[in-house]
Design an enzyme around this catalytic site. Sequence first.
Site, PDB file in Angstrom:
ATOM      1  N   GLY A  34      20.990  78.692  37.749  1.00 18.17           N
ATOM      2  CA  GLY A  34      21.361  78.233  36.410  1.00 18.17           C
ATOM      3  C   GLY A  34      22.666  78.933  36.089  1.00 18.17           C
ATOM      4  O   GLY A  34      22.807  80.124  36.391  1.00 18.17           O
ATOM      5  N   ASN A  38      23.186  82.856  36.556  1.00 15.23           N
ATOM      6  CA  ASN A  38      24.065  83.268  37.664  1.00 15.23           C
ATOM      7  C   ASN A  38      25.093  84.284  37.152  1.00 15.23           C
ATOM      8  O   ASN A  38      25.358  85.299  37.811  1.00 15.23           O
ATOM      9  CB  ASN A  38      24.853  82.070  38.223  1.00 15.23           C
ATOM     10  N   TYR A 104      16.629  67.452  38.350  1.00 17.62           N
ATOM     11  CA  TYR A 104      15.371  66.897  37.821  1.00 17.62           C
ATOM     12  C   TYR A 104      15.049  67.766  36.607  1.00 17.62           C
ATOM     13  O   TYR A 104      14.248  68.691  36.683  1.00 17.62           O
ATOM     14  CB  TYR A 104      14.273  66.967  38.891  1.00 17.62           C
ATOM     15  N   ARG A 105      15.786  67.492  35.531  1.00 16.77           N
ATOM     16  CA  ARG A 105      15.723  68.401  34.394  1.00 16.77           C
ATOM     17  C   ARG A 105      15.520  67.685  33.065  1.00 16.77           C
ATOM     18  O   ARG A 105      15.445  68.353  32.034  1.00 16.77           O
ATOM     19  CB  ARG A 105      16.989  69.255  34.346  1.00 16.77           C
ATOM     20  N   ARG A 167      29.590  68.708  33.345  1.00 20.74           N
ATOM     21  CA  ARG A 167      28.840  68.047  34.419  1.00 20.74           C
ATOM     22  C   ARG A 167      28.778  66.558  34.091  1.00 20.74           C
ATOM     23  O   ARG A 167      28.143  66.168  33.100  1.00 20.74           O
ATOM     24  CB  ARG A 167      27.414  68.603  34.518  1.00 20.74           C
ATOM     25  N   ASP A 256      30.778  80.867  38.348  1.00 23.65           N
ATOM     26  CA  ASP A 256      29.953  81.807  37.584  1.00 23.65           C
ATOM     27  C   ASP A 256      30.269  83.247  37.988  1.00 23.65           C
ATOM     28  O   ASP A 256      30.369  84.140  37.135  1.00 23.65           O
ATOM     29  CB  ASP A 256      28.468  81.513  37.812  1.00 23.65           C
ATOM     30  N   ASN A 280      38.794  86.652  40.885  1.00 26.52           N
ATOM     31  CA  ASN A 280      39.063  85.892  42.118  1.00 26.52           C
ATOM     32  C   ASN A 280      38.270  86.465  43.298  1.00 26.52           C
ATOM     33  O   ASN A 280      37.780  85.711  44.141  1.00 26.52           O
ATOM     34  CB  ASN A 280      40.555  85.934  42.457  1.00 26.52           C
TER      35      ASN A 280
HETATM   36  P1  ATP Z   1      31.332  76.077  40.036  1.00 23.67           P
HETATM   37  O1  ATP Z   1      31.054  75.129  41.156  1.00 23.67           O
HETATM   38  O2  ATP Z   1      30.621  77.369  40.182  1.00 23.67           O
HETATM   39  O3  ATP Z   1      31.174  75.463  38.669  1.00 23.67           O
HETATM   40  P2  ATP Z   1      34.109  76.079  39.323  1.00 23.67           P
HETATM   41  O4  ATP Z   1      34.505  74.671  39.575  1.00 23.67           O
HETATM   42  O5  ATP Z   1      33.833  76.524  37.946  1.00 23.67           O
HETATM   43  O6  ATP Z   1      32.870  76.458  40.226  1.00 23.67           O
HETATM   44  P3  ATP Z   1      36.200  76.997  41.126  1.00 23.67           P
HETATM   45  O7  ATP Z   1      37.583  76.835  40.625  1.00 23.67           O
HETATM   46  O8  ATP Z   1      35.726  76.095  42.208  1.00 23.67           O
HETATM   47  O9  ATP Z   1      35.213  77.047  39.868  1.00 23.67           O
HETATM   48  O10 ATP Z   1      36.031  78.460  41.682  1.00 23.67           O
HETATM   49  C1  ATP Z   1      36.034  79.579  40.816  1.00 23.67           C
HETATM   50  C2  ATP Z   1      36.810  80.693  41.452  1.00 23.67           C
HETATM   51  O11 ATP Z   1      36.195  81.074  42.683  1.00 23.67           O
HETATM   52  C3  ATP Z   1      38.245  80.343  41.789  1.00 23.67           C
HETATM   53  O12 ATP Z   1      39.090  80.511  40.660  1.00 23.67           O
HETATM   54  C4  ATP Z   1      38.513  81.348  42.893  1.00 23.67           C
HETATM   55  O13 ATP Z   1      38.741  82.620  42.356  1.00 23.67           O
HETATM   56  C5  ATP Z   1      37.182  81.382  43.638  1.00 23.67           C
HETATM   57  N1  ATP Z   1      37.142  80.369  44.703  1.00 23.67           N
HETATM   58  C6  ATP Z   1      36.618  79.121  44.652  1.00 23.67           C
HETATM   59  N2  ATP Z   1      36.752  78.476  45.826  1.00 23.67           N
HETATM   60  C7  ATP Z   1      37.367  79.333  46.667  1.00 23.67           C
HETATM   61  C8  ATP Z   1      37.779  79.286  48.041  1.00 23.67           C
HETATM   62  N3  ATP Z   1      37.591  78.187  48.790  1.00 23.67           N
HETATM   63  N4  ATP Z   1      38.393  80.375  48.555  1.00 23.67           N
HETATM   64  C9  ATP Z   1      38.591  81.486  47.819  1.00 23.67           C
HETATM   65  N5  ATP Z   1      38.225  81.600  46.523  1.00 23.67           N
HETATM   66  C10 ATP Z   1      37.623  80.550  45.946  1.00 23.67           C
END
Ligand code: ATP
Length: 314
Positions: A34, A38, A104-105, A167, A256, A280
């Site tokens: 969740g 998380n 399934y929520r 979402r 998260d 990051n």
């Molecule tokens: P979630 O699927 O958890 O909702 P999100 O879409 O909110 O993710 P992303 O931008 O995909 O967030 O990823 C969040 C952070 O994780 C990025 O800003 C980066 O710091 C790190 N990150 C994500 N993917 C990668 C990757 N392939 N390599 C390195 N760092 C990554």
Amino acid sequence: RPRVVTLGETMALARTVETGSLRHVSSLALGIGGAESNVAIALSRLGVDVSWLGRVGDDPLGERVLREIRAEGVEVLGIVDPDAPTGLMLKERATASATSVYYYRSASAGSRLSPGDLPDGWVEGAAILHICGITALVSESGHAALTAAIDRAKAAGVLVSFDVNFRSSLASAGDAAPVLRGLAEQADIVFGGPEEAALLGCGESPEDIAEQLRGSGVSELVLKQGALGATAFTGSGAEESPGFLVQAVDTVGAGDAFVAGYLSAYLEGRTVAERLVRANACGAIACTSPGDWEANPTLRDLKRFIAPAGDPVN
Ligand code: ATP
């Protein structure tokens, strides 16, 4: 006293063990997941006192949800709802690079979160209230619970952190935009991806959107940019920070972990640049394992990960 409080739905999470479609795979591994829990677990790993509030059904999966979050050192305010089941999420890795999630929520216990679930003083005693858009889109009572929590936070001078977490399976962009924008405008720190930022600002550039949100009192817009890293827009301009190079196995949950890294560094009084590096690093580490939160680092793990090769650690 918890320094961060958060509320939302945590579900049982069953994921395919080997690569393949749910049409054919024969085994699933069971866990929980969740967005808010998380973040809570990731914060706890980083040494932050954190409290999570949510509803589960009166069933074994609900017991599992509460036990697992508690086992991670998070204070759990679990409401057991006898009238609805614990939600379930199925995660499929159809190919090595494609992860899909099925929910399934609808009518789950977690979606029945409501303003009356908030105990007196819970929000008021915290340093940060963290919420995300999922809860607002899952149900009207969930949205009302977030609004009530925000009102309490604002009245008590508690910082509000909001992860847009749009979402498309829960609402269309058109329906979600005003709801998410309304929540973002009441936050102090807003997290989101480039598309989510665009949703908040009707398609303008992140700079413009950050500027607009600043007009409503949002001090920071933090843009998560996947492998590229992240950019924070604050009153003093844009601060970019590159992502860490990792072999990504499953990026679900990276956002998260990122939020937890950022907030924990914020609580330590670190600069925006330092918060972004930690965020990051947490996001990158979270991508290296199939679970949504299991790989979240401790401060010691982070130190080892961030230290340049050859540097002494600890
Ligand atoms: P979630 O699927 O958890 O909702 P999100 O879409 O909110 O993710 P992303 O931008 O995909 O967030 O990823 C969040 C952070 O994780 C990025 O800003 C980066 O710091 C790190 N990150 C994500 N993917 C990668 C990757 N392939 N390599 C390195 N760092 C990554």
